[in-house]
Design a protein around this motif. Structure first.
Motif, short mmCIF file in Angstrom:
data_model
loop_
_atom_site.label_atom_id
_atom_site.label_comp_id
_atom_site.label_asym_id
_atom_site.label_seq_id
_atom_site.Cartn_x
_atom_site.Cartn_y
_atom_site.Cartn_z
N PHE A 113 -39.07 -41.61 -19.45
CA PHE A 113 -38.92 -41.13 -18.07
C PHE A 113 -38.75 -42.29 -17.08
O PHE A 113 -38.07 -42.16 -16.08
N CYS A 151 -34.16 -37.42 -15.17
CA CYS A 151 -34.12 -36.39 -16.22
C CYS A 151 -35.11 -35.24 -15.97
O CYS A 151 -36.23 -35.45 -15.53
N ILE A 171 -36.84 -33.39 -24.82
CA ILE A 171 -37.42 -34.74 -24.72
C ILE A 171 -37.77 -35.28 -26.11
O ILE A 171 -37.62 -36.47 -26.38
N LEU A 175 -46.04 -37.10 -14.59
CA LEU A 175 -44.90 -36.18 -14.70
C LEU A 175 -45.16 -34.92 -13.88
O LEU A 175 -46.30 -34.63 -13.51
N SER A 194 -40.37 -33.39 -15.46
CA SER A 194 -39.62 -34.50 -14.85
C SER A 194 -40.60 -35.58 -14.42
O SER A 194 -41.83 -35.36 -14.42
N TYR A 195 -40.06 -36.72 -14.05
CA TYR A 195 -40.89 -37.87 -13.65
C TYR A 195 -41.48 -37.59 -12.27
O TYR A 195 -40.89 -36.88 -11.46
#
Lengths: 491, 87
Positions: B20, B26, B33, B57, B69-70
Motif C-alpha cells: 500500500f 489502490c 491484494i 488502512l 485502501s491506504y
C-alpha cells in the motif's frame, strides 16, 4: 554514434554490470581464466563506466590499444610486464555497449576457452535483456493492473447502492483515496442546466473527512468546475484535476485537489479519474432511475389511497400520522432499507382488505357474530386481490395481509402466531390499534385519550401484540417528537 | 497507530503495508491484494483487518464488497514511511 545513443549504451552497461546475468558470467570467467575482482568496465569510448574510477597505467595503455583498433570479438591483449588481459566486448549485433577488461591469472587462455567465454557473454546478455524486458513489463503493466483492479473494486462498491446521497458521498471518498487528494468535490447540474450544485465536498484539512453540502452552487462557465461543465473538457493542473461526468450530456463534474506530499497530478491520474467518472455516471444514472421508479411507485400508491379515500374517507387508509408512527416504531426496531420502504408502502394502504366487506359490518359497534367474522376473514383476502397487479407492492403484501393477526394466534386471516407473523405486520398491528383507539372516525364517535390507548396497548403485550414491538412503541411514545404526530384528530 | 515495528514483525502485514505504501491509490479486496503481495488470502485478510484496526488502512464495506485502501491521514503515512526506510 550520437550523444543519446552513447548515454543509452552507458546506462545499459551500468545495469548489466550489476545484474544477475553478469554475475553468472563472472563466475564462469573466474573458474576458467581469472579473478572477477579485477574486472574493469569501459564504455564504447573506452572510459570507465563508473565515472570517478581512474584507470591504472596498464589499463590506460590497454584502453589506448583498444581505441586504436576496437575488437569486435573476445581478444587477448598484453599489458605492461607482459600481463595478459582479456578484452570482452559487450556487444549485440553491430552495437558495442562497451568492454570488460579482465586480467588473466595464469597463461594465455586457450582459443576454446575464449570461445566458451564469448558464448557465456552472449548468453549473459540475452538473459539480461530478458530480465530487462520483464522489469519493463512489471514497471508498466503492474501499476495498470493494480489500477484496473482498483477501478473494478470501485465499480463494485458504487453499484452496491442505489441511494443517491450515499452513492455521491461514497464516490467522493473513493475519488479522494484513488487520487491521493486532500479535497474532492462532486457537483451535478441543476434542472435549469445553468448551475452546478455541490452534492458532496470532502476536505480532509478543514472538515476532518466529513462530507457536506453547504458549498455554493457554481454558474456554468465560471471557475474551473464551471468551465469543465460547459466545455466537457478535462482540466489538469499541477495541484488539481477536474473531469466532466458525461452521459449523453454533461451531468456534472468530479474535481480533486491537493495531492499528498505536494505531488503533482499526472496524465495517469487523469486516465484513472476519467475511468472513475465513467463508472460514476453509470451509478448515478442507475440511482436516478431507481429514484424515479420509487417516486412512480409511491405516486401510484398515493393515487390508489386517494381513490379509496374518496369512496369512503378514512375507511381503507389511515392518516399520515399513522404512517409516521409505523415508521418510528420500525426505526426503533432497526428496520432498514427495503424492509422500511415496503412497510411505508403497506402503511399507506393498510385496510384495502376491507374494500369488499359490507359497510354494516365495518361500522357495527360492539362485538361481531361468528358469521360476520367469517365474512371479514373471507373478504379481507378477496379485497386484497385489487393490489395484486401492482408488482412493486408484492414485498409489502404480507404486511398488509397479516396486520390483523394477533401475537397469540387468534387473529385473521391465517391465525398466524408469534414470529410467524411478518415483522412489518406486527408493527402495523400496534400502530393500527393505537390509531383506532384515539382517532375519531366517521363510523365511530367515541375515542379514548392517548395515555389510555398507550395503557391498552401495554396491557395486550404478549397476547394481541408482539412484546418487542410494544417495547419499541413505548420508546417512541417517550420521544418528544412523538407528541407532534398528534396535533389534530386525536384525543 | 501505536507500534509500526510490531506490525512489521509479521511478514504478511509487512508485505501488505509495503504494497500500500508503494501503491497508495489502490483500493482492492483481500483476494485482489493477496494476488499482488503473493500471500494466502486468509492470511492477507487477517493482516488487512489488523492494519485497519491500527489505522494504517481504511475498510470500505458494503453488503457485497469488502475493500481496503491506504490511510489518507498524512501523519500516519509519514510515520510508516520513516519505518519502512529503516527496514
Amino acid at each position: 554514434m550520437n550523444e543519446s545513443s552513447k548515454r543509452e549504451n552507458k546506462e545499459f552497461l551500468l545495469k548489466f554490470y550489476g545484474s544477475n546475468s553478469m554475475q553468472l558470467f563472472e563466475n564462469a570467467f573466474s573458474a576458467n581464466i581469472g579473478k572477477r575482482e579485477h574486472f574493469l568496465f569501459l564504455d564504447s569510448g573506452c572510459r570507465p563506466v563508473r565515472g570517478k574510477k581512474k584507470l591504472n597505467q596498464c589499463a590506460k595503455n590497454l584502453a589506448k590499444k583498444i581505441r586504436q583498433g576496437p575488437p569486435r570479438e573476445i581478444q587477448v591483449f598484453y599489458g605492461a610486464s607482459n600481463n595478459i588481459c582479456v578484452v570482452i566486448p559487450v556487444r549485440q549485433g553491430d552495437n558495442i555497449y562497451g568492454y570488460i577488461l579482465a586480467p588473466a591469472s595464469g597463461n594465455k587462455p586457450a582459443k576454446e576457452t575464449l570461445l566458451l567465454m564469448k558464448s557465456f557473454m552472449d548468453i549473459a546478455l540475452k538473459e539480461f535483456q530478458k530480465e530487462q524486458e520483464l522489469t519493463r513489463l512489471y514497471d508498466t503493466i503492474r501499476p495498470r493492473a493494480i489500477a484496473l483492479s482498483t477501478i473494478h473494486t470501485i465499480h463494485r462498491l458504487l453499484s452496491s447502492t442505489l441511494d443517491m446521497d450515499e452513492l455521491i458521498e461514497r464516490m467522493a471518498r473513493l475519488t479522494l483515496q484513488v487520487m491521493r487528494a486532500g479535497h474532492c468535490s462532486i457537483m451535478l447540474m441543476d434542472d435549469s442546466r445553468n448551475y452546478l450544485v455541490p452534492k458532496a465536498v470532502i476536505d480532509l484539512k478543514n472538515n476532518l473527512g466529513k462530507a457536506h453540502k453547504k458549498h455554493r452552487r457554481i454558474k456554468l462557465g465560471v471557475g474551473t468546475e464551471g468551465k469543465v461543465a460547459r466545455t466537457g473538457k478535462t482540466v489538469l493542473s499541477r495541484n488539481s484535476i477536474c473531469v466532466p461526468l458525461v452521459e449523453e450530456d454533461i451531468i456534472g463534474v468530479i474535481c480533486a485537489k491537493d495531492k499528498a506530499n505536494n505531488a503533482t497530478f499526472t496524465k495517469f491520474d487523469q486516465e484513472i479519474l476519467l475511468t472513475l467518472a465513467e463508472q460514476a455516471v453509470i451509478a448515478i444514472k442507475n440511482a436516478q432511475l431507481y429514484e424515479e421508479q420509487k417516486k412512480m411507485a409511491y405516486g401510484s400508491i398515493r393515487s390508489l389511497a386517494t381513490l379509496l379515500d374518496i369512496k369512503s374517507p378514512s375507511m381503507y387508509t389511515h392518516s399520515d400520522k399513522f404512517v409516521k408512527i409505523v415508521i418510528a416504531i420500525a426505526e426503533e426496531m432497526r428496520v432498514r432499507g427495503e424492509d422500511l420502504r415496503n412497510l411505508r408502502y403497506a402503511a399507506l394502504l393498510p385496510d384495502t382488505g376491507r374494500f369488499t366487506i359490507p359497510d354494516e359490518i365495518l361500522k357495527k359497534e360492539g362485538g361481531l357474530s361468528k358469521k360476520e367474522y367469517a365474512i371479514i376473514k373471507k373478504q379481507h383476502l378477496e379485497s386484497l386481490k385489487i393490489l395484486e397487479p401492482l408488482e412493486f407492492l408484492k414485498p409489502a403484501m404480507p404486511i398488509i395481509t397479516h396486520h390483523h393477526e394477533r401475537y397469540d394466534g387468534t387473529g385473521y386471516p391465517s391465525g398466524l402466531k408469534g414470529k410467524n407473523i411478518p415483522v412489518g405486520a406486527r408493527i402495523m398491528a400496534v400502530a393500527d390499534a393505537f390509531e383506532a383507539m384515539v382517532t375519531l372516525r366517521p363510523y365511530k364517535d367515541r375515542g379514548i385519550t392517548i395515555p389510555q390507548a398507550i395503557k391498552e396497548i401495554e396491557g395486550n403485550r404478549g397476547t394481541q401484540f408482539d412484546p418487542g414491538v410494544v417495547d419499541a412503541f413505548m420508546a417512541v411514545t417517550n420521544k418528544p417528537e412523538f407528541k407532534n404526530y398528534f396535533t389534530a384528530g386525536l384525543r | 497507530m501505536k507500534n509500526i515495528k510490531t506490525i512489521l514483525k509479521n511478514e504478511t502485514q509487512k508485505k501488505v503495508l509495503l504494497f500500500f505504501n508503494e501503491n497508495p491509490h489502490c483500493i482492492d479486496t483481500a483476494k485482489g491484494i493477496s494476488v499482488w503481495v503473493g500471500c494466502d488470502t486468509s492470511a492477507v485478510k487477517k493482516a488487512l483487518n489488523k492494519l485497519v484496526k491500527e489505522g494504517a488502512l481504511i475498510n470500505h464495506r458494503t453488503a457485497s464488497t469488502d475493500a481496503y485502501s491506504y490511510t489518507n491521514q498524512r501523519a500516519i503515512v509519514k510515520k510508516i514511511e520513516r519505518c519502512i526506510k529503516n527496514l
